[in-house]
Design a protein around this motif. Sequence first.
Motif, mmCIF file in Angstrom:
data_model
loop_
_atom_site.group_PDB
_atom_site.id
_atom_site.type_symbol
_atom_site.label_atom_id
_atom_site.label_comp_id
_atom_site.label_asym_id
_atom_site.label_seq_id
_atom_site.Cartn_x
_atom_site.Cartn_y
_atom_site.Cartn_z
ATOM 1 N N THR A 69 33.993 4.079 1.779
ATOM 2 C CA THR A 69 34.604 4.724 0.616
ATOM 3 C C THR A 69 36.006 5.182 0.980
ATOM 4 O O THR A 69 36.248 5.652 2.094
ATOM 5 N N GLY A 70 36.916 5.044 0.042
ATOM 6 C CA GLY A 70 38.294 5.474 0.258
ATOM 7 C C GLY A 70 39.079 5.375 -1.030
ATOM 8 O O GLY A 70 38.524 5.157 -2.106
ATOM 9 N N THR A 71 40.381 5.539 -0.911
ATOM 10 C CA THR A 71 41.295 5.491 -2.043
ATOM 11 C C THR A 71 42.113 4.216 -1.972
ATOM 12 O O THR A 71 42.638 3.877 -0.905
ATOM 13 N N ILE A 72 42.221 3.538 -3.088
ATOM 14 C CA ILE A 72 43.008 2.301 -3.109
ATOM 15 C C ILE A 72 44.473 2.631 -2.859
ATOM 16 O O ILE A 72 45.070 3.462 -3.546
ATOM 17 N N LEU A 86 38.808 -7.116 -8.878
ATOM 18 C CA LEU A 86 39.797 -6.063 -8.656
ATOM 19 C C LEU A 86 40.644 -5.768 -9.891
ATOM 20 O O LEU A 86 41.425 -4.816 -9.895
ATOM 21 N N ASN A 87 40.486 -6.555 -10.948
ATOM 22 C CA ASN A 87 41.333 -6.411 -12.137
ATOM 23 C C ASN A 87 41.250 -5.037 -12.790
ATOM 24 O O ASN A 87 42.213 -4.579 -13.352
ATOM 25 N N GLY A 88 40.118 -4.359 -12.729
ATOM 26 C CA GLY A 88 39.975 -3.070 -13.395
ATOM 27 C C GLY A 88 40.381 -1.881 -12.549
ATOM 28 O O GLY A 88 40.201 -0.738 -12.968
ATOM 29 N N PHE A 89 40.939 -2.115 -11.379
ATOM 30 C CA PHE A 89 41.277 -1.031 -10.461
ATOM 31 C C PHE A 89 42.780 -0.923 -10.265
ATOM 32 O O PHE A 89 43.512 -1.881 -10.477
ATOM 33 N N LYS A 90 43.216 0.282 -9.832
ATOM 34 C CA LYS A 90 44.632 0.490 -9.536
ATOM 35 C C LYS A 90 44.768 1.475 -8.385
ATOM 36 O O LYS A 90 43.812 2.177 -8.027
ATOM 37 N N ALA A 91 45.951 1.529 -7.817
ATOM 38 C CA ALA A 91 46.223 2.415 -6.685
ATOM 39 C C ALA A 91 45.919 3.864 -7.066
ATOM 40 O O ALA A 91 46.151 4.289 -8.202
ATOM 41 N N THR A 131 34.226 2.621 -3.642
ATOM 42 C CA THR A 131 33.333 2.230 -2.559
ATOM 43 C C THR A 131 33.372 0.712 -2.483
ATOM 44 O O THR A 131 33.211 0.041 -3.502
ATOM 45 N N VAL A 132 33.631 0.199 -1.290
ATOM 46 C CA VAL A 132 33.736 -1.237 -1.075
ATOM 47 C C VAL A 132 32.525 -1.699 -0.265
ATOM 48 O O VAL A 132 32.241 -1.144 0.798
ATOM 49 N N SER A 168 33.328 -0.696 -6.422
ATOM 50 C CA SER A 168 32.892 0.168 -7.524
ATOM 51 C C SER A 168 33.558 1.531 -7.390
ATOM 52 O O SER A 168 33.987 1.914 -6.301
ATOM 53 N N PHE A 169 33.645 2.242 -8.498
ATOM 54 C CA PHE A 169 34.201 3.581 -8.451
ATOM 55 C C PHE A 169 33.300 4.451 -7.594
ATOM 56 O O PHE A 169 32.074 4.381 -7.679
#
Length: 99
Positions: free
Chosen positions: A4-7, A49-54, A59-60, A83-84
Motif C-alpha cells: 500500500t502506498g500513494t501514487i 490505471l485509467n481511474g487513478f491519479k497521483a 493497494t497494489v 485498488s483504492f
Amino acid sequence: MEITGTIKLINDTEVISDKYKKRTFVITTTDKYPQDIQFQASQDKVDMLNGFKAGQSVTVSFNLRGREYNGKYYNSLDAWKVSFAQATPEQTQSLNDLF
C-alpha cells in the motif's frame, strides 16, 4: 504480494511491439522510511490505471518476476490489480474529527 502506498506518477502506455505493451507507475510507501517503488502493468492490465491519479492511496497486488539474459539478472514487479486503499482506524478517526 501486496503493498500500500500513494501514487507518485503514472506513465503513458508504451507499445514495445505489435504484441506487447506496458505501462509503468510509481507508488511511495507509507513506511517509517518511505520508498518509491516502480511497478509495471502489461497487456490487458494497462487500462486498470485509467481511474487513478497521483496523490491517491492505493493497494497494489503484484507478482515478483526475475529472469537472466546474457549473464545479467533482471527483476520486475508486475501489477495485476490496483485498488483504492482501505482507510486505517486512525485515518477513519481523523476523518470523523472533521465532521
